[in-house]
Write a protein that holds these residues in place. Structure first.
Motif, PDB file in Angstrom:
ATOM      1  N   MET A   1       0.861  -1.184   0.000  1.00  9.85           N
ATOM      2  CA  MET A   1       0.000   0.000   0.000  1.00  9.85           C
ATOM      3  C   MET A   1       0.897   1.234   0.000  1.00  9.85           C
ATOM      4  N   GLU A   2       0.605   2.147  -0.926  1.00 14.20           N
ATOM      5  CA  GLU A   2       1.450   3.339  -1.059  1.00 14.20           C
ATOM      6  C   GLU A   2       1.290   4.284   0.120  1.00 14.20           C
ATOM      7  N   ALA A   3       0.123   4.237   0.743  1.00 12.82           N
ATOM      8  CA  ALA A   3      -0.132   5.106   1.892  1.00 12.82           C
ATOM      9  C   ALA A   3      -1.163   4.416   2.781  1.00 12.82           C
ATOM     10  N   PRO A   4      -1.216   4.770   4.066  1.00 11.10           N
ATOM     11  CA  PRO A   4      -2.217   4.173   4.954  1.00 11.10           C
ATOM     12  C   PRO A   4      -3.636   4.579   4.540  1.00 11.10           C
ATOM     13  N   LYS A   5      -4.439   3.613   4.106  1.00  8.47           N
ATOM     14  CA  LYS A   5      -5.819   3.869   3.684  1.00  8.47           C
ATOM     15  C   LYS A   5      -6.722   2.790   4.276  1.00  8.47           C
TER      16      LYS A   5
ATOM     17  N   LYS B   1      -9.992   2.565   4.347  1.00 10.83           N
ATOM     18  CA  LYS B   1     -11.083   2.180   3.449  1.00 10.83           C
ATOM     19  C   LYS B   1     -10.592   1.213   2.379  1.00 10.83           C
ATOM     20  N   GLU B   2      -9.408   1.483   1.836  1.00 12.99           N
ATOM     21  CA  GLU B   2      -8.838   0.602   0.811  1.00 12.99           C
ATOM     22  C   GLU B   2      -8.550  -0.789   1.392  1.00 12.99           C
ATOM     23  N   PHE B   3      -8.046  -0.819   2.634  1.00 12.85           N
ATOM     24  CA  PHE B   3      -7.755  -2.104   3.277  1.00 12.85           C
ATOM     25  C   PHE B   3      -9.040  -2.877   3.542  1.00 12.85           C
ATOM     26  N   LEU B   4     -10.081  -2.176   3.944  1.00 20.50           N
ATOM     27  CA  LEU B   4     -11.381  -2.824   4.168  1.00 20.50           C
ATOM     28  C   LEU B   4     -11.937  -3.408   2.874  1.00 20.50           C
ATOM     29  N   ASN B   5     -11.748  -2.693   1.779  1.00 21.43           N
ATOM     30  CA  ASN B   5     -12.214  -3.186   0.479  1.00 21.43           C
ATOM     31  C   ASN B   5     -11.498  -4.482   0.093  1.00 21.43           C
TER      32      ASN B   5
ATOM     33  N   LEU C   1      -7.441 -12.271  11.556  1.00 22.53           N
ATOM     34  CA  LEU C   1      -6.007 -12.201  11.824  1.00 22.53           C
ATOM     35  C   LEU C   1      -5.274 -12.184  10.484  1.00 22.53           C
ATOM     36  N   PHE C   2      -4.581 -11.080  10.204  1.00 24.28           N
ATOM     37  CA  PHE C   2      -3.876 -10.896   8.932  1.00 24.28           C
ATOM     38  C   PHE C   2      -2.379 -11.067   9.209  1.00 24.28           C
ATOM     39  N   VAL C   3      -1.768 -12.068   8.570  1.00 28.19           N
ATOM     40  CA  VAL C   3      -0.368 -12.392   8.852  1.00 28.19           C
ATOM     41  C   VAL C   3       0.509 -12.035   7.658  1.00 28.19           C
ATOM     42  N   LEU C   4       1.557 -11.235   7.912  1.00 26.47           N
ATOM     43  CA  LEU C   4       2.478 -10.786   6.871  1.00 26.47           C
ATOM     44  C   LEU C   4       3.824 -11.504   7.019  1.00 26.47           C
ATOM     45  N   PRO C   5       4.537 -11.741   5.908  1.00 24.10           N
ATOM     46  CA  PRO C   5       5.865 -12.353   6.023  1.00 24.10           C
ATOM     47  C   PRO C   5       6.882 -11.420   6.657  1.00 24.10           C
ATOM     48  N   GLN C   6       6.681 -10.129   6.472  1.00 26.30           N
ATOM     49  CA  GLN C   6       7.550  -9.127   7.097  1.00 26.30           C
ATOM     50  C   GLN C   6       6.747  -7.859   7.344  1.00 26.30           C
ATOM     51  N   ASN C   7       7.299  -6.978   8.152  1.00 25.71           N
ATOM     52  CA  ASN C   7       6.563  -5.793   8.561  1.00 25.71           C
ATOM     53  C   ASN C   7       6.254  -4.866   7.383  1.00 25.71           C
TER      54      ASN C   7
ATOM     55  N   ASN D   1       2.509   0.602   6.225  1.00 21.91           N
ATOM     56  CA  ASN D   1       1.256   1.138   5.676  1.00 21.91           C
ATOM     57  C   ASN D   1       0.077   0.187   5.879  1.00 21.91           C
ATOM     58  N   ILE D   2       0.319  -1.115   5.734  1.00 21.58           N
ATOM     59  CA  ILE D   2      -0.751  -2.081   5.974  1.00 21.58           C
ATOM     60  C   ILE D   2      -1.135  -2.070   7.452  1.00 21.58           C
ATOM     61  N   TYR D   3      -0.130  -2.011   8.322  1.00 21.19           N
ATOM     62  CA  TYR D   3      -0.421  -1.975   9.756  1.00 21.19           C
ATOM     63  C   TYR D   3      -1.223  -0.723  10.122  1.00 21.19           C
ATOM     64  N   LEU D   4      -0.802   0.438   9.612  1.00 22.92           N
ATOM     65  CA  LEU D   4      -1.502   1.675   9.939  1.00 22.92           C
ATOM     66  C   LEU D   4      -2.917   1.691   9.352  1.00 22.92           C
ATOM     67  N   SER D   5      -3.102   1.026   8.214  1.00 25.58           N
ATOM     68  CA  SER D   5      -4.433   0.970   7.599  1.00 25.58           C
ATOM     69  C   SER D   5      -5.415   0.165   8.442  1.00 25.58           C
ATOM     70  N   SER D   6      -4.892  -0.753   9.248  1.00 22.47           N
ATOM     71  CA  SER D   6      -5.763  -1.628  10.034  1.00 22.47           C
ATOM     72  C   SER D   6      -5.876  -1.198  11.492  1.00 22.47           C
ATOM     73  N   ARG D   7      -5.108  -0.185  11.873  1.00 18.55           N
ATOM     74  CA  ARG D   7      -5.007   0.153  13.297  1.00 18.55           C
ATOM     75  C   ARG D   7      -6.337   0.585  13.916  1.00 18.55           C
ATOM     76  N   ASN D   8      -7.196   1.201  13.135  1.00 13.93           N
ATOM     77  CA  ASN D   8      -8.479   1.683  13.650  1.00 13.93           C
ATOM     78  C   ASN D   8      -9.601   0.651  13.534  1.00 13.93           C
ATOM     79  N   LEU D   9      -9.265  -0.550  13.107  1.00 11.64           N
ATOM     80  CA  LEU D   9     -10.277  -1.585  12.920  1.00 11.64           C
ATOM     81  C   LEU D   9     -10.224  -2.563  14.099  1.00 11.64           C
ATOM     82  N   PRO D  10     -11.212  -2.493  14.995  1.00 14.67           N
ATOM     83  CA  PRO D  10     -11.158  -3.352  16.192  1.00 14.67           C
ATOM     84  C   PRO D  10     -11.283  -4.841  15.901  1.00 14.67           C
ATOM     85  N   GLU D  11     -11.847  -5.197  14.746  1.00 18.80           N
ATOM     86  CA  GLU D  11     -12.060  -6.609  14.427  1.00 18.80           C
ATOM     87  C   GLU D  11     -10.940  -7.194  13.558  1.00 18.80           C
ATOM     88  N   VAL D  12      -9.900  -6.396  13.300  1.00 22.33           N
ATOM     89  CA  VAL D  12      -8.792  -6.865  12.453  1.00 22.33           C
ATOM     90  C   VAL D  12      -7.477  -6.670  13.194  1.00 22.33           C
TER      91      VAL D  12
END
Length: 209
Positions: A131-135, A137-141, A154-160, A163-174
């Motif tokens: 993700m080019e920037a923390p979004k 809405k885009e992550f939810l889509n 639970l979303f698991v990444l191979p490495q940190n 932007n993906i982390y910041l996109s999900s930070r406000n989502l209590p169910e993710v």
């Protein structure tokens, strides 16, 4: 178990992955899961609860009344636990709740939890993306397109990926974590898992060491 790798728009990429049986296909060990979850929760405790016993209470040490003839029990101090403001008997003291669990047992618990998720068909594989920037809405889509579920994903990444982390930070169910942060409690506390392609290979490599 074979799973298709999805694109972020929900369509199949054409790639299919066979999950390693040593990670996603073992006979789950419930007791190992129990021990690992209890250890994880114990390690989160601060252990700072503290109450005062009668030796720490600031009260006069004057005897309340005469020893005999008062018509009641004999009392020598207001610090006794039966009085309001007195010390507490057997109250909590600062302590460490941490305890040790063998690495092999923790690995068994983690693979058991992953095997449960595989049995429940609660694992989704998605091709690597950035993700080019923390979004948010885009992550939810993306989550909606790949049908990851609406609760406790639970979303698991191979490495940190910041932007993906910041996109999900406000989502209590993710919850977004890396494969190095993956633990039994997080797996069992989720309803579904999304693995970015490559995570399963890292887990398989660790299982086959």
């Amino acid at each position: 178990m074979e799973l298709p790798v999805l694109k972020i728009d929900g369509s199949e990429s054409g790639k299919k992955v066979v999950l390693d049986e040593k990670v996603f296909g073992i006979e789950p060990n419930d007791h190992a899961i129990y021990l690992d979850v209890v250890q994880y929760l114990a390690n989160q405790r601060q252990g700072t609860a503290k109450t005062k016993d009668r030796s720490e209470i600031a009260h006069s040490t004057k005897k309340l009344g005469r020893q005999k003839g008062g018509g009641g029990a004999r009392h020598g101090s207001l610090k006794a636990n039966i009085f309001v403001g007195g010390g507490r008997v057997f109250g909590p003291k600062p302590r460490l709740y941490r305890f040790k669990l063998n690495k092999k047992q923790k690995a068994l618990a983690r693979f058991s939890a992953l095997s449960y998720k595989a049995q429940e068909n609660a694992i989704v594989l998605v091709e690597p993306f950035a993700m080019e920037a923390p979004k948010t809405k885009e992550f939810l889509n993306i989550l909606s397109a790949i049908k990851a579920g609406e609760r406790k994903v639970l979303f698991v990444l191979p490495q940190n990926s910041t932007n993906i982390y910041l996109s999900s930070r406000n989502l209590p169910e993710v919850k977004v974590i890396t494969v190095d942060e993956l633990n039994t409690y997080a797996i069992m506390n989720s309803n579904s898992m999304v693995l970015m392609d490559g995570v399963q290979d890292i887990l398989a490599e660790r299982a086959n060491r």
